[in-house]
Design a protein around this motif. Structure first.
Motif, PDB file in Angstrom:
ATOM      1  N   ALA A 216       0.738  -1.271  -0.127  1.00  0.00           N
ATOM      2  CA  ALA A 216       0.148   0.057   0.078  1.00  0.00           C
ATOM      3  C   ALA A 216       0.784   1.135  -0.018  1.00  0.00           C
ATOM      4  CB  ALA A 216      -0.722  -0.090   1.156  1.00  0.00           C
ATOM      5  N   ALA A 219       2.566   1.941  -3.384  1.00  0.00           N
ATOM      6  CA  ALA A 219       1.736   2.282  -4.173  1.00  0.00           C
ATOM      7  C   ALA A 219       1.176   3.795  -3.979  1.00  0.00           C
ATOM      8  CB  ALA A 219       0.466   1.321  -4.394  1.00  0.00           C
ATOM      9  N   PHE A 220       1.465   4.314  -2.983  1.00  0.00           N
ATOM     10  CA  PHE A 220       1.215   5.578  -2.401  1.00  0.00           C
ATOM     11  C   PHE A 220      -0.376   5.777  -2.209  1.00  0.00           C
ATOM     12  CE2 PHE A 220       5.522   6.844  -3.691  1.00  0.00           C
ATOM     13  CZ  PHE A 220       5.716   7.932  -3.257  1.00  0.00           C
ATOM     14  N   ASP A 221      -0.762   4.475  -1.686  1.00  0.00           N
ATOM     15  CA  ASP A 221      -2.371   4.458  -1.329  1.00  0.00           C
ATOM     16  C   ASP A 221      -2.256   5.046   0.082  1.00  0.00           C
ATOM     17  OD1 ASP A 221      -5.092   3.656  -0.692  1.00  0.00           O
ATOM     18  OD2 ASP A 221      -4.831   1.551  -1.501  1.00  0.00           O
ATOM     19  N   HIS A 222      -2.437   6.413   0.192  1.00  0.00           N
ATOM     20  CA  HIS A 222      -2.272   6.868   1.351  1.00  0.00           C
ATOM     21  C   HIS A 222      -3.407   6.546   2.302  1.00  0.00           C
ATOM     22  CE1 HIS A 222       1.081   9.020  -0.302  1.00  0.00           C
ATOM     23  NE2 HIS A 222       0.236   9.861  -0.995  1.00  0.00           N
ATOM     24  N   THR A 223      -4.743   6.341   1.867  1.00  0.00           N
ATOM     25  CA  THR A 223      -5.829   5.743   2.613  1.00  0.00           C
ATOM     26  C   THR A 223      -5.713   4.586   3.346  1.00  0.00           C
ATOM     27  OG1 THR A 223      -7.522   7.386   1.299  1.00  0.00           O
ATOM     28  CG2 THR A 223      -8.494   5.663   2.545  1.00  0.00           C
ATOM     29  N   ALA A 224      -5.394   3.861   2.516  1.00  0.00           N
ATOM     30  CA  ALA A 224      -4.946   2.250   2.962  1.00  0.00           C
ATOM     31  C   ALA A 224      -3.978   2.424   3.948  1.00  0.00           C
ATOM     32  CB  ALA A 224      -4.824   1.313   2.045  1.00  0.00           C
ATOM     33  N   GLU A 227      -5.166   3.733   7.208  1.00  0.00           N
ATOM     34  CA  GLU A 227      -6.168   2.693   7.661  1.00  0.00           C
ATOM     35  C   GLU A 227      -5.658   1.723   8.389  1.00  0.00           C
ATOM     36  OE1 GLU A 227      -8.955   1.627   4.720  1.00  0.00           O
ATOM     37  OE2 GLU A 227     -10.271   3.552   4.883  1.00  0.00           O
ATOM     38  N   SER A 253       2.181   9.513   4.259  1.00  0.00           N
ATOM     39  CA  SER A 253       0.652   9.498   3.786  1.00  0.00           C
ATOM     40  C   SER A 253       0.023  10.483   4.628  1.00  0.00           C
ATOM     41  CB  SER A 253       0.088   7.963   4.236  1.00  0.00           C
ATOM     42  OG  SER A 253       0.708   7.172   3.102  1.00  0.00           O
ATOM     43  N   ARG A 257      -1.492  13.436   2.450  1.00  0.00           N
ATOM     44  CA  ARG A 257      -2.989  13.292   2.281  1.00  0.00           C
ATOM     45  C   ARG A 257      -3.734  14.661   2.797  1.00  0.00           C
ATOM     46  NH1 ARG A 257      -7.607  13.173   1.802  1.00  0.00           N
ATOM     47  NH2 ARG A 257      -9.190  11.488   2.179  1.00  0.00           N
TER      48      ARG A 257
END
Length: 341
Positions: A216, A219-224, A227, A253, A257
């Protein structure tokens, strides 16, 4: 039978092998009747030979490093979770319609894992075979040390360690150290780390997968990322060299974010009060715990120092990193706003 050292784009799609999977001196031998091959992101095969026969199923998660020999006989299964690191050449052999299941974030030296004896033993009285195959289950964060052997029917619960040269068969409880031949529990209420440390400062929940978190984060999936790890933010002062990257990714993140574009100066993540000063202090410590080698972390420490009006510290970090990493001058590390704005 498909045999190749190189996986074409067509074969990757046919077998659901991610484009980021890399092969180094590795052979795949795959039956035309193979049912399932599924290999996740950024997994590496190094000096490996993988055989999957008719009806066999192979699943390997993200961020694994596989070395050695894997054989999956007809209608057999091997499932490997995320983040398995093999420091030596493993031998895994799934046979007789049985399964081998390996969880997340495990560390293997050069063990052998077998769910079958691969030969028959018969009862003299009945003439019937008495050594049928049994599934092997290795759960999360299991460490198999040098020359260990895991035999059919073994169940290793979370956070177990199998000592060097041990031979294990049967069920073993979590948080234990197993040693000997036959293997037995020699210590209980233990955990382990891939990093040499004098003490463990933070215990993450059993359902927290470091490898899933890394995927995560990369992939720079900051929400994940927030969480998955936000609840641990209150513990950042206790981070060490083994887990600093978790807090670095989390701070990055939160910064991207919530802070860099929205001009927010304060928010709450789980039980933690967060300001740009919090993020700056965290990132400076994470950068230092990396022995000042994680330049990306240092870049975000530099940015937050500027945002928090720590001009002297920002200049110090910039001058440390610039000779080694010219990207410190990138626009992503340019000042977004400051506490005085």
């Amino acid at each position: 039978m498909f045999k190749s050292k190189d996986l074409t784009e067509i074969k990757r799609k046919e077998f659901n092998i991610d484009q980021s999977v890399s092969l180094s001196n590795t052979w795949f031998e795959i039956s035309d009747e193979t049912k399932t091959i599924d290999i996740g992101k950024h997994t590496k095969f190094i000096n490996a030979t993988i055989t999957v026969k008719a009806g066999g199923k192979l699943t390997i998660g993200n961020l694994c490093e596989i070395r050695g020999r894997i054989i999956i006989e007809e209608n057999c299964t091997l499932e490997i979770g995320h983040g398995l690191i093999c420091n030596g050449e493993i031998k895994i052999h799934s046979a007789e319609n049985a399964k081998i299941i390996i969880g997340n974030d495990c560390l293997f030296a050069n063990p052998q894992i077998l769910n079958s004896d691969l030969h028959s033993i018969f009862s003299i009285e009945s003439g019937m075979r008495i050594n049928n195959a049994k599934d092997v289950v290795i759960k999360d964060r299991v460490w198999l040390a040098t020359n260990s052997i895991v035999l059919k029917g073994t169940i290793l619960e979370n956070d177990t360690v199998v000592g060097a040269g041990s031979v294990v068969s049967g069920k073993f409880s979590s948080n234990s150290v197993i040693a000997g031949n036959p293997g037995r529990i020699v210590k209980e209420n233990t955990s382990w780390s891939r990093t040499l440390l004098e003490r463990r400062t933070i215990k993450f929940d059993n359902d927290f997968s470091v490898s899933s978190f890394r995927i995560a984060a990369t992939a720079f999936d900051h929400t994940a990322v927030i969480e998955m790890a936000g609840k641990y933010l209150v513990l950042w002062n206790n981070m060490d060299a083994s887990n600093y990257f978790i807090f670095y990714y989390l701070a990055r993140s939160i910064l991207i974010r919530h802070f860099t574009h929205n001009n927010i100066k304060h928010l709450k993540i789980a039980d933690a009060e967060v300001t740009v000063i919090t993020l700056s202090n965290l990132l400076i410590k994470a950068y230092e715990l990396s022995n000042k080698k994680n330049y990306m972390c240092g870049g975000y420490a530099y940015l937050t120092c500027k945002m928090a009006c720590k001009g002297e510290k920002a200049t110090e970090i910039f001058n440390e990193i610039l000779p080694h990493w010219d990207n410190i001058k990138d626009i992503r590390f340019q000042e977004k706003w400051t506490l005085n704005s």
